[in-house]
Write a protein that holds these residues in place. Structure first.
Motif: not given
Length: 302
Positions: A94, A119, A244
């Protein structure tokens, strides 16, 4: 302690603990017996998932007044995926995307908002898929786990709805920390100002995760794992949710522990599940390799 070093320690620790739970010789034999054809199929499915994910991100960025072609977004997405999967270090995928768009003359803060929204909508798509699978085949899991997953899914979906309307509370802009939430909510509203945008991107998110789970199912088939695909749609999303959480390198260790823990509840072999998880992780690295080519060549696919 350095964050990357801590992730290395957690990753190695979790993998070490996991290795103590299985017969490593059996795991190695299972890995070597995997069908190459099924793995190639899984890579192809994962590649399609990546293309759709890049398209969803392009829709978000277009709504935020970023004017680039889909190929630019695809190239940047691949580079981010490569940094996340194959180069898990101090700079994540990212951050790579934020810096890249900053180098194009865009504000890094706005690029961050676009990536954050991407996201979140991806996460909500996973929650919707998991919720739907649970309602359809929830009896496959223990009742306590079924209830816990549904509570998390509903809470996440409610949080997404709240982010879209949070900017209406003007008092949030009075403080520096809450002002960030207000600005973020404004960007959410800018992206999702109509039902069509919400439905389109949530549908894309569900399909993207659907394809990722099918890819994992193909890998399971490659080692002869004989479980229904419905079971994967119930059991795999919680694993994805756990990976995640950025506490390990590219989800390694967390994914293996979670898959063993969840699939053992339905009687699957620990060795087979660990083999599937390892192969899936390696498949993600292979599927991200176009990002290495784009990064080394310096091309944006324009």
């Amino acid at each position: 302690m350095n964050t990357t070093l801590l992730k290395w320690i957690i990753t190695i620790g979790l993998l070490a603990i996991t290795s103590q739970m299985v017969h490593l010789e059996t795991v190695m034999q299972t890995l070597l017996s995997a069908s190459a054809g099924a793995i190639v199929t899984a890579i192809a499915i994962q590649t399609l998932s990546t293309f759709l994910a890049a398209y969803r991100w392009s829709l978000i960025m277009d709504s935020l007044q970023f004017h680039e072609s889909y190929r630019v977004y695809l190239a940047s997405y691949y580079k981010g995926a490569f940094f996340n999967q194959a180069l898990p270090g101090s700079i994540g995928g990212d951050a790579v995307r934020v810096l890249e768009f900053g180098s194009m003359g865009y504000r890094k803060k706005e690029a961050f908002y676009g990536i954050f929204i991407d996201r979140i909508v991806g996460l909500v798509g996973l929650l919707l898929l998991n919720l739907g699978a649970n309602l359809y085949s929830g009896a496959l899991l223990p009742s306590w786990l079924f209830g816990l997953i549904n509570m998390i899914a509903l809470g996440g979906i409610a949080g997404f709805a709240l982010l879209i309307v949070l900017h209406k509370f003007s008092f949030l802009s009075a403080y520096r920390i809450t002002n960030l939430l207000s600005e973020l909510s404004s960007r959410f509203r800018q992206v999702y100002r109509g039902k069509k945008a919400i439905l389109t991107q949530l549908t894309l998110s569900v399909i993207i995760h659907f394809l990722s789970i099918v890819a994992l199912y193909e890998i399971a088939r490659s080692v002869g794992m004989d479980l229904s695909i419905e079971l994967f749609f119930v059991a795999v999303p919680p694993v994805f949710l756990l990976t995640i959480v950025p506490i390990s390198l590219a989800g390694w260790g967390v994914r293996e522990s979670a898959m063993i823990g969840i699939f053992m509840l339905i009687g699957a072999s620990k060795e087979t599940i660990l083999s599937v998880s390892i192969l899936y992780g390696l498949m993600l690295i292979i599927a991200s390799l176009p990002g290495l080519f784009i990064w080394l060549s310096g091309k944006k696919l324009v």
